[in-house]
Design an enzyme around this catalytic site. Structure first.
Site, PDB file in Angstrom:
ATOM      1  N   HIS A   1      80.357  -1.254  34.274  1.00 30.57           N
ATOM      2  CA  HIS A   1      80.240  -2.616  33.758  1.00 30.57           C
ATOM      3  C   HIS A   1      80.850  -3.638  34.714  1.00 30.57           C
ATOM      4  O   HIS A   1      81.355  -4.684  34.286  1.00 30.57           O
ATOM      5  CB  HIS A   1      80.883  -2.713  32.374  1.00 30.57           C
ATOM      6  CG  HIS A   1      80.117  -1.958  31.330  1.00 30.57           C
ATOM      7  ND1 HIS A   1      79.045  -2.497  30.654  1.00 30.57           N
ATOM      8  CD2 HIS A   1      80.248  -0.682  30.867  1.00 30.57           C
ATOM      9  CE1 HIS A   1      78.552  -1.602  29.812  1.00 30.57           C
ATOM     10  NE2 HIS A   1      79.265  -0.500  29.925  1.00 30.57           N
TER      11      HIS A   1
ATOM     12  N   LYS B   1      72.387  -0.174  34.843  1.00 30.54           N
ATOM     13  CA  LYS B   1      72.770  -1.426  34.204  1.00 30.54           C
ATOM     14  C   LYS B   1      72.376  -2.592  35.112  1.00 30.54           C
ATOM     15  O   LYS B   1      71.208  -2.965  35.151  1.00 30.54           O
ATOM     16  CB  LYS B   1      74.256  -1.414  33.850  1.00 30.54           C
ATOM     17  CG  LYS B   1      74.582  -0.401  32.742  1.00 30.54           C
ATOM     18  CD  LYS B   1      76.024  -0.406  32.334  1.00 30.54           C
ATOM     19  CE  LYS B   1      76.273   0.445  31.096  1.00 30.54           C
ATOM     20  NZ  LYS B   1      75.906   1.854  31.234  1.00 30.54           N
TER      21      LYS B   1
ATOM     22  N   SER C   1      84.116  -1.084  28.416  1.00 31.79           N
ATOM     23  CA  SER C   1      82.809  -1.523  27.934  1.00 31.79           C
ATOM     24  C   SER C   1      82.816  -2.092  26.524  1.00 31.79           C
ATOM     25  O   SER C   1      81.964  -2.918  26.194  1.00 31.79           O
ATOM     26  CB  SER C   1      81.817  -0.362  28.001  1.00 31.79           C
ATOM     27  OG  SER C   1      82.239   0.724  27.195  1.00 31.79           O
TER      28      SER C   1
END
Length: 415
Positions: free
Chosen positions: A230, A261, A202
């Site tokens: 991610h 996310k 990340s």
């Protein structure tokens, strides 16, 4: 005996106040140290919904947001919001309980089935966050007979989760396959060997060499775990993640990821993998057993986000061109951009105070970015982490590059 008896007496108000004052003094010195190092982290207040265009407290004009994990722009997608509202109306604000007592609704089971289908795994289990998923996996799965081999730059939640387990711990150098192989040879004496890595790291946006890791796992009879926070939703042809991108979906045993996310941006995490493992986690994973159930509105929004992804890969595919545009233009302007073709684009600066000052100057030019410094990243590796979203237009990206160039020249970072 007399002193022992005295120590058990409750503190009088004067003594209690003195102890608290002592604590305040210690904390004040620690805070001053952080501020002097230039690593103090202030929180800006957003007064709008999340998105590529936001409003910020104290600013009279709109701001371009380039530091959210809202990779697919789904945090404010009308269908995602509508699904959350419908789930709220039908299933309530929350369950006031944990899953095994009276906190499991049909929508939780439906979302777990959908996650497993999306990742092409046997089963899945929901957590209140991926931090909890990482905290709950290793202790439940591994014993003193086993070994866990972890990349040294894995996310803090992985590091904390591994600390909680009783397995034999090996840490290999960041994405260093030779060092990993050396550690695997050392670990052959243990019952199970679990290789643990972020799919995408990340802070740097670099992608784990999963093909090679899976080859080593096969050679040394080991299992592979990846954290895909991610990557889920936009990496790979259909957004299924790093393992899809690199063609090893059938070789990665366990995937942990987040709903907070790309998949709607609210909260929640999960583990997906072999059904016996998921069954065991429901019995022994402490964050699952002792945390309240994921709220229905979050479940509804994440479920709709997955529907959108499985119906079309158009949003996921749009990321590549936007990411390349930003990286190419910033490199041409003279900046050093870390990582590989990923929407995490770290603008490497080195100095913590410079990163913080430049981020403030960017906000004055209408661009919301944040400086990252120790302990979030190693000392001497301070950067401004820019994150591209599918919701950014080409004009948004060009405006961001233009502001960076102005601020970079002001501080002597670029010519």
């Amino acid at each position: 005996m007399w002193s022992t008896w005295l120590s058990k007496l409750p503190l009088r108000p004067g003594r209690a106040q003195s102890t608290v004052a002592h604590l305040r003094g210690i904390l004040k010195k620690e805070i001053e140290t952080i501020k002097e190092a230039g690593t103090w982290k202030s929180e800006r207040i957003i007064t709008s919904k999340q998105g590529p265009h936001i409003t910020v407290d104290g600013k009279n004009t709109g701001i371009l947001n380039f530091c959210a994990n809202n990779y697919l722009g789904l945090s404010s997608h009308p269908e995602v919001i509508r699904a959350a509202r419908e789930a709220l109306e039908e299933y309530g604000a929350g369950l006031s309980s944990v899953r095994f007592i009276c906190g499991t609704q049909s929508i939780h089971k439906n979302l777990e089935e959908k996650i497993a289908r999306f990742h092409q795994r046997e089963d899945a289990i929901l957590y209140i966050s991926c931090f909890d998923a990482n905290a709950g996996l290793f202790e439940a799965m591994l014993t003193p007979e086993d070994a866990v081999l972890s990349d040294e730059l894995n996310h803090a939640s992985i590091i904390d989760g591994i600390r909680l387990c009783k397995a034999n711990k090996y840490r290999y150098k960041h994405m260093d396959l030779e060092d990993l192989e050396t550690k695997l040879k050392e670990a052959q004496k243990h019952r199970l060997r679990l290789i643990v890595t972020d799919g995408v790291f990340s802070m740097d946006g670099d992608i784990a060499p999963l093909r090679e890791i899976c080859d080593l796992a096969k050679r040394y009879n080991s299992l592979v775990f990846i954290d895909e926070c991610h990557a889920t939703g936009f990496m790979g042809p259909n957004g299924r993640g790093t393992d899809e991108l690199l063609g090893v979906m059938d070789q990665v045993t366990i995937v942990n990821s987040t709903l907070g996310k790309a998949l709607g941006g609210a909260a929640g995490g999960y583990t997906t993998g072999p059904k016996p493992l998921i069954d065991l986690l429901r019995q022994r994973s402490r964050p699952y057993l002792f945390s309240n159930t994921l709220p229905p509105a979050v479940v509804g929004s994440a479920s709709k986000a997955l529907d959108l992804l499985m119906e079309s890969n158009e949003i996921a595919q749009s990321m590549s061109a936007k990411t390349a545009r930003f990286r190419n233009k910033m490199t041409a302007a003279g900046f050093t951009i870390g990582g590989m073709n990923h929407p995490i684009c770290p603008v490497m600066l080195g100095d913590a105070r410079l990163a913080s000052t430049m981020a403030d100057d960017m906000l004055e030019r209408g661009i919301y970015v944040i400086g990252f410094s120790f302990p979030v990243v190693p000392k001497g590796k301070a950067r401004i982490r820019v994150q591209i979203s599918a919701a950014h237009s080409d004009e948004d990206i060009d405006n961001c590059v233009r502001a960076f160039t102005e601020v970079g020249r002001k501080h002597g970072v670029v010519p």
